[in-house]
Scaffold this active site. Structure first.
Site: not given
Ligand code: AMP
Length: 192
Positions: A178, A180
């Protein structure tokens, strides 16, 4: 009760934390400081609200690192992630952009006024960028283009940041690639 010497050490660390917590690199070094977390409760009585916020941030950062380490253990198990549930609409999300290959939705824990995650709908081995192969070139390009579309839709085309956390050292917590997309405020450099 802690000794006067330890109190001073804690206060010195804390004062550094307060002074430099706005820069990512210093926050990172504070994350690893056991002095701060051990004596945080003892020095709370001396702190103003804004200073306490920095302590909370240091503690939250430590949690992020632990979560990221735990997530990495099952990174390539093939188990579905939260993102699969978002793609299947089993878990609701606020969608910002969608096409047949890519989905972009608002991050549940935004780190900026605009914080959107851009993902390939099909993981296809891309648990993280470090797993990318040449055959992934097309989808990787589509993800970057989608990030640009998100920036335009969110009105931040003049200044935005695209971040990919790869692996536990970068605090990746979800093993489905993903991007950001962050914006809507002045970004600092270096990042934390
Ligand atoms: P990373 O730490 O780079 O793997 O990013 C994962 C991201 O997913 C974090 O910024 C979380 O806030 C986000 N996240 C986790 N669960 C959800 C959800 N249900 N809806 C939207 N974002 C989410």
């Amino acid at each position: 009760m802690i000794s006067a010497q330890k109190s001073m050490a804690a206060l010195t660390s804390f004062s550094l934390l307060s002074n430099y917590a706005t820069t990512g690199s210093i926050v990172t070094s504070v994350r690893a400081s056991p002095e701060v977390s051990s004596y945080a409760s003892s020095i709370n009585f001396l702190t103003a609200n804004h200073s306490r916020r920095y302590l909370c941030r240091a503690s939250a950062s430590h949690d992020e690192e632990a979560v990221a380490k735990a997530a990495a253990i099952n990174a390539d198990s093939g188990a579905p992630t939260i993102i699969d549930k978002i793609v299947s609409k089993e878990i609701p999300s606020t969608i910002v952009y969608e096409d047949d290959k890519v989905l972009a939705f608002k991050d549940i824990n935004p780190q900026a006024p605009v914080h959107v995650l851009v993902i390939p709908k099909c993981r296809d081995g891309l648990t993280q960028l470090g797993k990318a192969e040449q055959r992934h070139g097309e989808i990787l390009g589509q993800l970057l283009y989608a990030a640009r579309m998100v920036a335009e839709k969110e009105g931040i085309l003049d200044g935005f940041r695209v971040v990919i956390n790869n692996g536990p050292s970068a605090c990746q917590s979800v093993y489905h690639l993903h991007l950001h997309v962050l914006g809507g405020r002045q970004m600092k450099w270096p990042p934390g």
